[in-house]
Design an enzyme around this catalytic site. Sequence first.
Site, mmCIF file in Angstrom:
data_model
loop_
_atom_site.group_PDB
_atom_site.id
_atom_site.type_symbol
_atom_site.label_atom_id
_atom_site.label_comp_id
_atom_site.label_asym_id
_atom_site.label_seq_id
_atom_site.Cartn_x
_atom_site.Cartn_y
_atom_site.Cartn_z
ATOM 1 N N LYS A 9 0.831 -1.201 0.000
ATOM 2 C CA LYS A 9 0.000 0.000 0.000
ATOM 3 C C LYS A 9 0.874 1.264 0.000
ATOM 4 C CE LYS A 9 -3.789 -2.224 2.572
ATOM 5 N NZ LYS A 9 -4.751 -2.081 3.688
ATOM 6 N N TYR A 49 -12.602 -3.493 -2.556
ATOM 7 C CA TYR A 49 -13.056 -3.317 -1.169
ATOM 8 C C TYR A 49 -14.587 -3.233 -1.094
ATOM 9 C CZ TYR A 49 -8.313 -2.575 0.726
ATOM 10 O OH TYR A 49 -7.010 -2.733 1.144
ATOM 11 N N ASN A 112 -1.884 0.218 7.082
ATOM 12 C CA ASN A 112 -1.335 -1.047 7.592
ATOM 13 C C ASN A 112 -0.475 -1.808 6.579
ATOM 14 O OD1 ASN A 112 -3.410 -1.844 6.003
ATOM 15 N ND2 ASN A 112 -4.539 -2.980 7.555
ATOM 16 N N HIS A 115 -1.929 -5.358 1.768
ATOM 17 C CA HIS A 115 -3.158 -6.118 1.582
ATOM 18 C C HIS A 115 -2.737 -7.544 1.281
ATOM 19 C CE1 HIS A 115 -6.941 -7.633 0.008
ATOM 20 N NE2 HIS A 115 -6.217 -8.180 -0.962
ATOM 21 N N GLU A 126 -8.775 -11.874 -7.061
ATOM 22 C CA GLU A 126 -7.921 -10.687 -6.922
ATOM 23 C C GLU A 126 -6.722 -10.723 -7.876
ATOM 24 O OE1 GLU A 126 -9.039 -9.422 -2.355
ATOM 25 O OE2 GLU A 126 -7.094 -10.344 -2.701
HETATM 26 P P1 IDP Z 1 -7.745 -6.864 5.963
HETATM 27 O O1 IDP Z 1 -6.913 -5.915 5.116
HETATM 28 O O2 IDP Z 1 -7.003 -7.238 7.218
HETATM 29 O O3 IDP Z 1 -8.253 -8.040 5.206
HETATM 30 P P2 IDP Z 1 -10.413 -5.711 5.775
HETATM 31 O O4 IDP Z 1 -11.455 -5.776 6.836
HETATM 32 O O5 IDP Z 1 -10.624 -6.510 4.538
HETATM 33 O O6 IDP Z 1 -9.018 -6.048 6.493
HETATM 34 O O7 IDP Z 1 -10.264 -4.175 5.388
HETATM 35 C C1 IDP Z 1 -9.525 -3.784 4.266
HETATM 36 C C2 IDP Z 1 -8.701 -2.564 4.606
HETATM 37 O O8 IDP Z 1 -9.568 -1.467 4.924
HETATM 38 C C3 IDP Z 1 -7.805 -2.735 5.849
HETATM 39 O O9 IDP Z 1 -6.580 -3.356 5.577
HETATM 40 C C4 IDP Z 1 -7.644 -1.299 6.288
HETATM 41 O O10 IDP Z 1 -6.640 -0.640 5.518
HETATM 42 C C5 IDP Z 1 -8.998 -0.690 5.960
HETATM 43 N N1 IDP Z 1 -9.903 -0.735 7.127
HETATM 44 C C6 IDP Z 1 -10.595 -1.796 7.610
HETATM 45 N N2 IDP Z 1 -11.314 -1.472 8.708
HETATM 46 C C7 IDP Z 1 -11.052 -0.166 8.947
HETATM 47 C C8 IDP Z 1 -11.484 0.765 9.954
HETATM 48 O O11 IDP Z 1 -12.257 0.440 10.872
HETATM 49 N N3 IDP Z 1 -10.997 2.041 9.861
HETATM 50 C C9 IDP Z 1 -10.153 2.426 8.861
HETATM 51 N N4 IDP Z 1 -9.724 1.593 7.901
HETATM 52 C C10 IDP Z 1 -10.156 0.313 7.934
HETATM 53 MG MG MG Z 2 -9.620 -8.104 3.629
#
Ligand code: IDP
Ligand code: MG
Length: 153
Positions: A9, A49, A112, A115, A126
């Site tokens: 990212k 997403y 974070n 992905h 994907e």
């Molecule tokens: P993952 O990346 O661990 O699979 P997902 O729930 O699929 O998590 O969410 C995708 C991405 O969306 C996350 O990696 C993060 O960057 C963002 N995200 C998820 N939940 C939140 C939130 O509560 N606040 C802000 N960003 C979020």
């Molecule tokens: Mg995810």
Amino acid sequence: MQKTLVILKPSAIQRGLVGEVISRFEKKGLQIVGMKMISLTDEVLEEHYAHLKEKPFFQRIKESMKMSPVIVVALKGIDAVEVVRKMSGTTNGREAQPGTIRGDYSMSVQENIVHASDSPATAEIELERFFSPTELFDYPQLMHVHIYANDEY
Ligand code: IDP
Ligand code: MG
């Protein structure tokens, strides 16, 4: 052998963590079978997403993912999807286990670093989303016999 998708990212690109993160996957024994830098669009992000589309922070996630180009990487190995998810750590970097990518490099839920596809079915979709067939490579992993025993694949 399974394939999975990793996206480095903008938080990885801007913080100079590209080499560190890719190096972890290489050292683990995963084979890089595709890699390129691309700019994400709203259209692709809304597909990628889709499960977050109704969330109040969805717009912010999209902006974050467009702050710089990203690097998409296809990795191959036995159980690659689960291995890469485990190496990535849980979504919230503050809570992710030390030793994982997010646990070592992230202080944020949103910012974070990586992905990673969350299931073999998702990985297939994907990889198709981000790579054309000619951008995915099939070549021998010469250290294969030192990475797996022959009853593992
Ligand atoms: P993952 O990346 O661990 O699979 P997902 O729930 O699929 O998590 O969410 C995708 C991405 O969306 C996350 O990696 C993060 O960057 C963002 N995200 C998820 N939940 C939140 C939130 O509560 N606040 C802000 N960003 C979020
Ligand atoms: Mg995810």
